[in-house]
Design an enzyme around this catalytic site. Structure first.
Site, PDB file in Angstrom:
ATOM      1  N   SER A 288      24.732  34.555  77.974  1.00 47.91           N
ATOM      2  CA  SER A 288      23.708  33.654  77.442  1.00 47.91           C
ATOM      3  C   SER A 288      24.389  32.465  76.762  1.00 47.91           C
ATOM      4  O   SER A 288      25.541  32.157  77.074  1.00 47.91           O
ATOM      5  CB  SER A 288      22.812  34.424  76.460  1.00 47.91           C
ATOM      6  OG  SER A 288      21.723  33.625  76.062  1.00 47.91           O
ATOM      7  N   ASN A 289      23.706  31.816  75.856  1.00 50.99           N
ATOM      8  CA  ASN A 289      24.289  30.670  75.150  1.00 50.99           C
ATOM      9  C   ASN A 289      23.790  30.676  73.709  1.00 50.99           C
ATOM     10  O   ASN A 289      23.048  31.560  73.310  1.00 50.99           O
ATOM     11  CB  ASN A 289      23.938  29.372  75.892  1.00 50.99           C
ATOM     12  CG  ASN A 289      22.438  29.234  76.036  1.00 50.99           C
ATOM     13  OD1 ASN A 289      21.716  29.131  75.066  1.00 50.99           O
ATOM     14  ND2 ASN A 289      21.961  29.263  77.287  1.00 50.99           N
ATOM     15  N   GLN A 290      24.193  29.668  72.965  1.00 52.63           N
ATOM     16  CA  GLN A 290      23.951  29.664  71.512  1.00 52.63           C
ATOM     17  C   GLN A 290      22.557  29.208  71.106  1.00 52.63           C
ATOM     18  O   GLN A 290      22.275  29.136  69.917  1.00 52.63           O
ATOM     19  CB  GLN A 290      24.954  28.693  70.860  1.00 52.63           C
ATOM     20  CG  GLN A 290      26.394  29.016  71.093  1.00 52.63           C
ATOM     21  CD  GLN A 290      26.925  29.959  70.012  1.00 52.63           C
ATOM     22  OE1 GLN A 290      26.147  30.641  69.359  1.00 52.63           O
ATOM     23  NE2 GLN A 290      28.227  29.985  69.849  1.00 52.63           N
ATOM     24  N   SER A 291      21.699  28.868  72.061  1.00 56.71           N
ATOM     25  CA  SER A 291      20.418  28.274  71.678  1.00 56.71           C
ATOM     26  C   SER A 291      19.552  29.243  70.844  1.00 56.71           C
ATOM     27  O   SER A 291      19.346  30.393  71.225  1.00 56.71           O
ATOM     28  CB  SER A 291      19.641  27.867  72.939  1.00 56.71           C
ATOM     29  OG  SER A 291      18.379  27.386  72.550  1.00 56.71           O
TER      30      SER A 291
ATOM     31  N   ALA B  97      17.685  26.166  76.824  1.00 57.56           N
ATOM     32  CA  ALA B  97      19.032  26.064  77.393  1.00 57.56           C
ATOM     33  C   ALA B  97      19.086  27.085  78.528  1.00 57.56           C
ATOM     34  O   ALA B  97      19.176  28.289  78.289  1.00 57.56           O
ATOM     35  CB  ALA B  97      20.068  26.371  76.328  1.00 57.56           C
TER      36      ALA B  97
END
Ligand code: CTP
Length: 403
Positions: free
Chosen positions: A208-211, A276
């Site tokens: 995943s990502n930091q959003s 994101a």
């Protein structure tokens, strides 16, 4: 943001009236001036002394005082207000309001206002769902009244359903945003995506990502308070909106987000892709947990996810399309190129190098790019940035409708 605002509170006879002194306290803590006009029935639930003490002003219950023979100038009271809020608004007073009845001081005063009037109906579930109430709500909206819908929850009757007056902090937040957002949003349909998608590797792991989803939620909340019908397609684990009447759809992966959005896209007036979205996913995630000793994690095969924003940018689309971009350098020329490549109407650019902006923070600093303008949105709360974005989009839409 409500500092110096003159707020006229109309209270009608529902049980939720007992919460109004707390609402007044919050309004005054923001620096607003408050005056109260109420129906005699509302005083079964809250005392005039409490209302006068919390508001710091005498309370108007009747337009004529039989003891002193004085007459309250309701026209002056109505014209004094920057905004009138009627909370709680009973089914009976709602019916009176939309039919121009003037049998209590709240209705007479409301009829004399020139300022925006926000209605906060509260009643039992079946009364709220009754066709006559629904018709009256529809009429009230068509007449230009703003509406903060009741929430779902426990009701005074013991039933559980739609009908609860939102809590005072929610009403304060609603009023604050309502006051700042462009009226173009009233009645518009808006779809917003938020959070970072998760792409499974196996039943335990994902990429995943930091959003955090905060910017998308701020947009959804501001649009809701501006009177829009908002759908938030949010990823699992990302921030939830404060207002319960925002329609939330939870998704996990980019493919799920795409299918949720594409099914509703053509009904929307505006789509904001604040999520994101992972550019890649694992081809055929393992159904079993990958074991370290088998080195499975070293042999993942990645496939590209669809570009949801680009897919939404078809010709003759009915909606305004806003994309987001977080870049390491915040280069406006690169962002303008991205806007063209994506085919959106506007792109909100974040730079990772700006302190107080980007992932997880409560503040943001952005550059909003349209095909013919660039707007610098200086560092402020994500809520304030959301309001600025919505106001720019509204101006763009109004401009394009004049062409
Ligand atoms: N976006 C999307 N679908 C994707 C990737 C991105 O809809 N598969 C959307 C995002 O929601 C955002 C915009 O496209 O509104 C820009 O996202 P960004 O990650 O900056 O763009 P990418 O196309 O992924 O380009 P890159 O990561 O190479 O900069």
């Amino acid at each position: 943001m409500l500092a110096g605002k003159r707020i006229l509170l109309g209270i009608t006879g529902g049980i939720a009236a007992y919460k109004i002194p707390e609402f007044i306290r919050l309004l005054r803590a923001e620096g607003a001036e408050v005056k109260v006009v109420c129906t005699p029935q509302s005083l079964d639930f809250v005392t005039p002394l409490t209302l006068a003490t919390t508001s710091g002003n005498p309370v108007v219950v009747s337009l004529f005082d039989a003891h002193s023979g004085t007459w309250v100038n309701h026209v002056e009271l109505a014209l004094w207000a920057d905004v009138m809020v009627i909370a709680p608004l009973t089914a009976n007073s709602l019916a009176g309001l939309v039919n121009g009845k003037t049998d209590n001081a709240v209705l007479v005063t409301a009829l004399c206002t020139r300022c925006p009037v926000v209605l906060v109906p509260a009643m039992d579930h079946d009364m709220w769902e009754h066709q006559s109430t629904l018709n009256n709500i529809q009429k009230a909206e068509a007449m230009g009244y703003a509406l903060m819908r009741p929430e779902y929850g426990a009701l005074a009757s013991g039933l559980i359903g739609q009908g609860r007056m939102p809590e005072p902090p929610a009403m304060l937040q609603f009023l604050t945003l309502f006051q700042q957002c462009h009226s173009w949003w009233k009645g518009k349909k808006v779809l917003i995506s938020s959070g970072g998608t998760r792409e499974a590797i196996d039943p335990v792991r994902f990429i995943s990502n930091q959003s955090s989803g905060k910017m998308g939620v701020a947009l959804a909340e501001a649009a809701y308070c501006a009177g829009a019908q908002v759908t938030l397609v949010r990823t699992r684990g990302s921030k939830m909106p404060y207002f319960k009447n925002i329609n939330c759809i939870e998704v996990e992966t980019a493919l799920q987000m795409q299918s949720a959005i594409s099914g509703m896209a053509n009904e929307q007036d505006v789509i904001c892709m604040a999520a994101a979205v992972a550019d890649f996913r694992v081809d055929q995630p393992s159904l079993q947990k990958l074991k370290k000793k088998d080195q499975g994690l070293n042999h993942l095969i990645w496939v590209e996810n669809p570009d949801i924003l680009k897919g939404l940018a078809q010709e003759n689309r009915p909606y305004f399309l806003l994309g987001f971009a977080l870049e390491s350098n915040g280069n406006v020329q690169d962002a303008r190129l991205k806007l063209l490549q994506k085919g959106a109407d506007a792109l909100a650019l974040n730079s990772l190098t700006d302190s107080g902006a980007g992932f997880g923070t409560d503040t943001n600093k952005m550059t909003l790019i349209t095909h013919d303008s660039t707007y610098e949105l200086s560092l402020k709360s994500k809520t304030e940035i959301a309001v600025e974005i919505l106001n720019i989009v509204a101006e763009c839409k109004l401009k394009s409708s004049q062409v």
